[in-house]
Design a protein around this motif. Structure first.
Motif, PDB file in Angstrom:
ATOM      1  N   PRO A  63     -47.111 -16.369 -81.435  1.00 19.98           N
ATOM      2  CA  PRO A  63     -48.547 -16.538 -81.194  1.00 19.98           C
ATOM      3  C   PRO A  63     -49.175 -17.670 -81.992  1.00 19.98           C
ATOM      4  CG  PRO A  63     -48.174 -14.697 -82.649  1.00 19.98           C
ATOM      5  CD  PRO A  63     -46.820 -15.189 -82.233  1.00 19.98           C
ATOM      6  N   ALA A  64     -48.547 -18.071 -83.096  1.00 20.91           N
ATOM      7  CA  ALA A  64     -49.138 -19.096 -83.949  1.00 20.91           C
ATOM      8  C   ALA A  64     -48.392 -20.404 -83.803  1.00 20.91           C
ATOM      9  CB  ALA A  64     -49.119 -18.633 -85.403  1.00 20.91           C
ATOM     10  N   TYR A  65     -49.116 -21.491 -83.955  1.00 18.39           N
ATOM     11  CA  TYR A  65     -48.489 -22.809 -83.867  1.00 18.39           C
ATOM     12  C   TYR A  65     -48.009 -23.238 -85.245  1.00 18.39           C
ATOM     13  CZ  TYR A  65     -47.749 -27.746 -83.101  1.00 18.39           C
ATOM     14  OH  TYR A  65     -47.184 -28.994 -83.041  1.00 18.39           O
TER      15      TYR A  65
ATOM     16  N   ASP B  14     -63.988 -17.416 -73.364  1.00 17.30           N
ATOM     17  CA  ASP B  14     -62.620 -17.652 -73.835  1.00 17.30           C
ATOM     18  C   ASP B  14     -62.171 -19.083 -73.567  1.00 17.30           C
ATOM     19  OD1 ASP B  14     -62.482 -15.020 -74.635  1.00 17.30           O
ATOM     20  OD2 ASP B  14     -61.516 -14.321 -72.795  1.00 17.30           O
ATOM     21  N   ALA B  15     -62.873 -19.775 -72.680  1.00 18.37           N
ATOM     22  CA  ALA B  15     -62.488 -21.149 -72.338  1.00 18.37           C
ATOM     23  C   ALA B  15     -62.946 -22.160 -73.375  1.00 18.37           C
ATOM     24  CB  ALA B  15     -63.078 -21.521 -70.969  1.00 18.37           C
ATOM     25  N   ARG B  16     -63.698 -21.718 -74.363  1.00 27.06           N
ATOM     26  CA  ARG B  16     -64.272 -22.679 -75.306  1.00 27.06           C
ATOM     27  C   ARG B  16     -63.208 -23.403 -76.117  1.00 27.06           C
ATOM     28  NH1 ARG B  16     -64.639 -17.617 -77.407  1.00 27.06           N
ATOM     29  NH2 ARG B  16     -64.573 -17.216 -79.658  1.00 27.06           N
TER      30      ARG B  16
ATOM     31  N   GLN C 124     -48.118 -21.954 -76.787  1.00 28.65           N
ATOM     32  CA  GLN C 124     -49.166 -20.944 -76.826  1.00 28.65           C
ATOM     33  C   GLN C 124     -49.588 -20.705 -78.265  1.00 28.65           C
ATOM     34  OE1 GLN C 124     -49.844 -17.108 -74.446  1.00 28.65           O
ATOM     35  NE2 GLN C 124     -48.606 -16.468 -76.185  1.00 28.65           N
ATOM     36  N   VAL C 125     -50.888 -20.745 -78.498  1.00 30.69           N
ATOM     37  CA  VAL C 125     -51.438 -20.433 -79.812  1.00 30.69           C
ATOM     38  C   VAL C 125     -52.465 -19.322 -79.653  1.00 30.69           C
ATOM     39  CG1 VAL C 125     -51.043 -22.753 -80.728  1.00 30.69           C
ATOM     40  CG2 VAL C 125     -53.212 -22.224 -79.606  1.00 30.69           C
TER      41      VAL C 125
ATOM     42  N   PRO D  84     -53.663 -31.742 -74.837  1.00 30.25           N
ATOM     43  CA  PRO D  84     -54.338 -30.509 -74.403  1.00 30.25           C
ATOM     44  C   PRO D  84     -53.634 -29.802 -73.260  1.00 30.25           C
ATOM     45  CG  PRO D  84     -55.936 -32.254 -74.768  1.00 30.25           C
ATOM     46  CD  PRO D  84     -54.593 -32.893 -74.891  1.00 30.25           C
ATOM     47  N   ALA D  85     -53.057 -30.567 -72.333  1.00 33.02           N
ATOM     48  CA  ALA D  85     -52.394 -29.951 -71.179  1.00 33.02           C
ATOM     49  C   ALA D  85     -51.186 -29.125 -71.584  1.00 33.02           C
ATOM     50  CB  ALA D  85     -51.980 -31.033 -70.182  1.00 33.02           C
ATOM     51  N   ALA D  86     -50.664 -29.340 -72.789  1.00 33.61           N
ATOM     52  CA  ALA D  86     -49.475 -28.620 -73.242  1.00 33.61           C
ATOM     53  C   ALA D  86     -49.820 -27.387 -74.074  1.00 33.61           C
ATOM     54  CB  ALA D  86     -48.579 -29.555 -74.056  1.00 33.61           C
ATOM     55  N   VAL D  87     -51.130 -27.077 -74.217  1.00 35.85           N
ATOM     56  CA  VAL D  87     -51.547 -25.976 -75.082  1.00 35.85           C
ATOM     57  C   VAL D  87     -52.200 -24.873 -74.261  1.00 35.85           C
ATOM     58  CG1 VAL D  87     -52.925 -25.308 -77.088  1.00 35.85           C
ATOM     59  CG2 VAL D  87     -51.970 -27.619 -76.944  1.00 35.85           C
ATOM     60  N   THR D  88     -51.800 -23.639 -74.531  1.00 34.47           N
ATOM     61  CA  THR D  88     -52.457 -22.472 -73.965  1.00 34.47           C
ATOM     62  C   THR D  88     -53.072 -21.683 -75.111  1.00 34.47           C
ATOM     63  OG1 THR D  88     -50.919 -22.291 -72.107  1.00 34.47           O
ATOM     64  CG2 THR D  88     -52.150 -20.313 -72.693  1.00 34.47           C
ATOM     65  N   TRP D  89     -54.376 -21.455 -75.025  1.00 29.43           N
ATOM     66  CA  TRP D  89     -55.082 -20.690 -76.057  1.00 29.43           C
ATOM     67  C   TRP D  89     -55.140 -19.246 -75.587  1.00 29.43           C
ATOM     68  CZ3 TRP D  89     -56.747 -23.292 -80.472  1.00 29.43           C
ATOM     69  CH2 TRP D  89     -56.665 -24.689 -80.407  1.00 29.43           C
ATOM     70  N   ALA D  90     -54.301 -18.403 -76.168  1.00 22.92           N
ATOM     71  CA  ALA D  90     -54.166 -17.025 -75.703  1.00 22.92           C
ATOM     72  C   ALA D  90     -55.202 -16.125 -76.337  1.00 22.92           C
ATOM     73  CB  ALA D  90     -52.764 -16.505 -76.026  1.00 22.92           C
ATOM     74  N   HIS D  91     -55.846 -15.329 -75.501  1.00 21.14           N
ATOM     75  CA  HIS D  91     -56.833 -14.380 -75.992  1.00 21.14           C
ATOM     76  C   HIS D  91     -56.179 -13.022 -76.159  1.00 21.14           C
ATOM     77  CE1 HIS D  91     -60.468 -11.774 -75.934  1.00 21.14           C
ATOM     78  NE2 HIS D  91     -61.003 -12.803 -76.543  1.00 21.14           N
ATOM     79  N   GLU D  92     -56.588 -12.307 -77.192  1.00 19.45           N
ATOM     80  CA  GLU D  92     -55.961 -11.021 -77.493  1.00 19.45           C
ATOM     81  C   GLU D  92     -56.051 -10.048 -76.323  1.00 19.45           C
ATOM     82  OE1 GLU D  92     -57.703  -9.444 -80.968  1.00 19.45           O
ATOM     83  OE2 GLU D  92     -56.858 -10.944 -82.323  1.00 19.45           O
ATOM     84  N   ALA D  93     -57.133 -10.107 -75.573  1.00 21.33           N
ATOM     85  CA  ALA D  93     -57.332  -9.144 -74.497  1.00 21.33           C
ATOM     86  C   ALA D  93     -56.250  -9.242 -73.437  1.00 21.33           C
ATOM     87  CB  ALA D  93     -58.710  -9.344 -73.853  1.00 21.33           C
TER      88      ALA D  93
END
Length: 242
Positions: A50-52, A80-82, A9-10, A33-42
């Protein structure tokens, strides 16, 4: 055990520069890409870090200029999907087909192009419909505007206003932040309170009279105006008010 790689998660970056730094580290470490989750603050952070912490100093692999331009524009989209889409295209461009960005039939490429087009159109609307008002301040006259873009386009729109109004003092405020020009330097400021708008100025009545007598698209042809400027922006136009 399924043998699936652990998810990383980043934190969702604030802008394209932040995305580029994170993507460079992920690519350098071979993180798919399948191993990465882009977490949104909301939605908060689901995992501890939180950081990679990757090889951030690694150079960014060569990327086609056309893809970079699309990524820069798409980074200003509000979806957020961008970030996941952008990283997936970077990965695929490096590992599958460097010319992937030219394949308009590819679903990822098509989605990125739509995001970039939406951002470009939003910048155009801001250039065309933002309305400055004169405000007298202690240190002189300043021109102030409040505008609510659909996407995060303030930074992309600013060069136009700096060039067009280089000899004036002005400020543009949006829900995402503000920018002020003093005739020499551009500075950024936090977003003002929601709904902030400068008061009508001495030119307001003249402005509305001009449009009423020459061409008032909001009243004479609302369908034509809506094609170019959705109704949510009409409130920013003096001539668009009923």
């Amino acid at each position: 055990m399924t043998g699936l790689p652990p998810l990383i998660q980043v934190a969702a970056p604030a802008d394209f520069a932040g995305f580029r730094a994170t993507a460079r580290a992920l690519l350098a470490d071979g993180v798919a890409p399948a191993a990465v989750t882009w977490a949104h603050e909301a939605f908060g952070l689901l995992f501890a870090e939180p950081a990679y912490a990757g090889r951030e100093s690694a150079p960014m692999p060569a990327v086609p200029r056309e893809l970079v331009q699309l990524l820069e524009a798409a980074a200003c989209h509000r979806s957020d999907a961008r970030w996941a889409l952008m990283y997936r295209l970077l990965w695929r461009s490096r590992h599958e087909n460097r010319a992937l960005v030219r394949d308009a039939a590819d679903p990822d490429v098509s989605a990125l192009q739509r995001m970039a087009a939406a951002v470009r159109h939003d910048v155009h609307r801001m250039h065309a419909f933002l309305r400055f008002r004169e405000v007298d301040e202690a240190d002189g006259r300043r021109y102030v505007a409040w505008y609510e873009p659909q996407h995060l386009v303030l930074d992309r729109a600013l060069p136009f206003f700096v060039e067009r109004f280089a000899n004036l003092r002005w400020m543009i405020a949006t829900p995402d932040g503000a920018a002020a020009w003093d005739g020499r330097e551009l500075t950024r400021a936090p977003a003002p309170p929601p709904g902030t708008s400068p008061p009508p100025d001495a030119a307001e009545d003249l402005w509305c009279t001009y449009f009423a007598n020459v061409f008032n698209a909001a009243r004479t042809n609302p369908r034509a105006l809506a094609r170019h400027l959705p109704k949510r922006w009409w409130k920013h136009l003096p001539e668009g008010r009923e």
